[in-house]
Design a protein around this motif. Sequence first.
Motif, PDB file in Angstrom:
ATOM      1  N   GLY A  25       0.819  -1.201   0.000  1.00  0.00           N
ATOM      2  CA  GLY A  25       0.000   0.000   0.000  1.00  0.00           C
ATOM      3  C   GLY A  25       0.855   1.253   0.000  1.00  0.00           C
ATOM      4  O   GLY A  25       0.576   2.228  -0.718  1.00  0.00           O
ATOM      5  N   ALA A  26       1.910   1.245   0.805  1.00  0.00           N
ATOM      6  CA  ALA A  26       2.812   2.390   0.864  1.00  0.00           C
ATOM      7  C   ALA A  26       3.525   2.582  -0.467  1.00  0.00           C
ATOM      8  O   ALA A  26       3.639   3.703  -0.978  1.00  0.00           O
ATOM      9  CB  ALA A  26       3.823   2.193   1.988  1.00  0.00           C
ATOM     10  N   ALA A  27       4.022   1.466  -1.036  1.00  0.00           N
ATOM     11  CA  ALA A  27       4.762   1.561  -2.298  1.00  0.00           C
ATOM     12  C   ALA A  27       3.883   2.111  -3.417  1.00  0.00           C
ATOM     13  O   ALA A  27       4.311   2.978  -4.194  1.00  0.00           O
ATOM     14  CB  ALA A  27       5.304   0.190  -2.678  1.00  0.00           C
ATOM     15  N   LYS A  28       2.650   1.629  -3.504  1.00  0.00           N
ATOM     16  CA  LYS A  28       1.761   2.111  -4.561  1.00  0.00           C
ATOM     17  C   LYS A  28       1.450   3.597  -4.391  1.00  0.00           C
ATOM     18  O   LYS A  28       1.352   4.338  -5.379  1.00  0.00           O
ATOM     19  CB  LYS A  28       0.476   1.280  -4.582  1.00  0.00           C
ATOM     20  N   ASN A  29       1.335   4.025  -3.172  1.00  0.00           N
ATOM     21  CA  ASN A  29       1.071   5.439  -2.915  1.00  0.00           C
ATOM     22  C   ASN A  29       2.267   6.285  -3.338  1.00  0.00           C
ATOM     23  O   ASN A  29       2.114   7.329  -3.983  1.00  0.00           O
ATOM     24  CB  ASN A  29       0.760   5.661  -1.436  1.00  0.00           C
ATOM     25  N   VAL A  30       3.464   5.838  -3.005  1.00  0.00           N
ATOM     26  CA  VAL A  30       4.672   6.570  -3.396  1.00  0.00           C
ATOM     27  C   VAL A  30       4.830   6.584  -4.914  1.00  0.00           C
ATOM     28  O   VAL A  30       5.179   7.620  -5.502  1.00  0.00           O
ATOM     29  CB  VAL A  30       5.914   5.951  -2.724  1.00  0.00           C
TER      30      VAL A  30
END
Length: 305
Positions: free
Chosen positions: A256-261
């Motif tokens: 989730g964090a990676a996709k947001n970044v």
Amino acid sequence: MRDLEKFKGVFVALNTIYDKNDEINVDAIKELVKIYKSKGVKGVYVCGSTGEGFLLSTEERMQVAEAVMDVAGDDFTVIVHVGCAGTKESIRLAKHAEKIGVDAVSAVPSVYYHLSPASVEKHWTGIIDSTDLPFIIYNIPQLTSFNLPLDLFERMAKNPKVIGIKNSEEPVYNMERYRTVAGDDFIIFNGSDEQYLGGRLMGANAGIGGTYGTMPELFVKLDELINQNKIEQAKLLQYKINDVIFDLISLPSLYGAAKNVISRRFGIDAGVPRSPFLPVENDEKISAIVEKIENYVAQLNELGE
């Protein structure tokens, strides 16, 4: 000696992107692949752990692979993960991968049942024998609960179709063991992003990673510094990378964090991971991570001096 140059370097473990209806977002995947090509990465690893492969149907996995191949071109290496719980479905995915022209397939051991090495060997051999494609072992015991025995690796490495291993176990010690057993004519992909430098120094000659997608420029530069034997500069850059990774894994879900970044950095709506993975809100923590990456990218030229 086999020509394995196209498998050396930095490979992004590609995130699968969904639209608002949780369907495969083909257009966004294509745009993301184009961006990674422009950043100098060697290729992508499709539908693996980062690609949420085990949360996709067989048809969806084929759809993702086709989207990638539509824009890959001849100068970009595509490895498709075809691992499934059953050999039959893995073979189906491997045959499809061969049909659309990918460069290699890869697979974890058969999951869930905690199978014996003999059963895993049967599973991998069935996949290997089903196509003429090169095969890459995927060793990630922290997720599969299968610790690859060295004697099984040695038998697999003797198969001429087996060209490499994606080794994501956390200690880098076995990189040296695999190199010693398989020799120089073999690709060892480092799979622990925070230990890329350590893995390369212990025998890996390439890398596949899930956090690469958020900061491909940093990993491409790290690979370059290692190849130039600028180890002190490489160590400093690995520290910066690990600083980002620490921030990413402190959030509710890495994917989730990676996709947001990725969305913030590259202007692509990478969406959220598929349930049961948690989404990560676009808040000040994500903004801080993006700013940190951009600052580190801006400092890259200084590291090469």
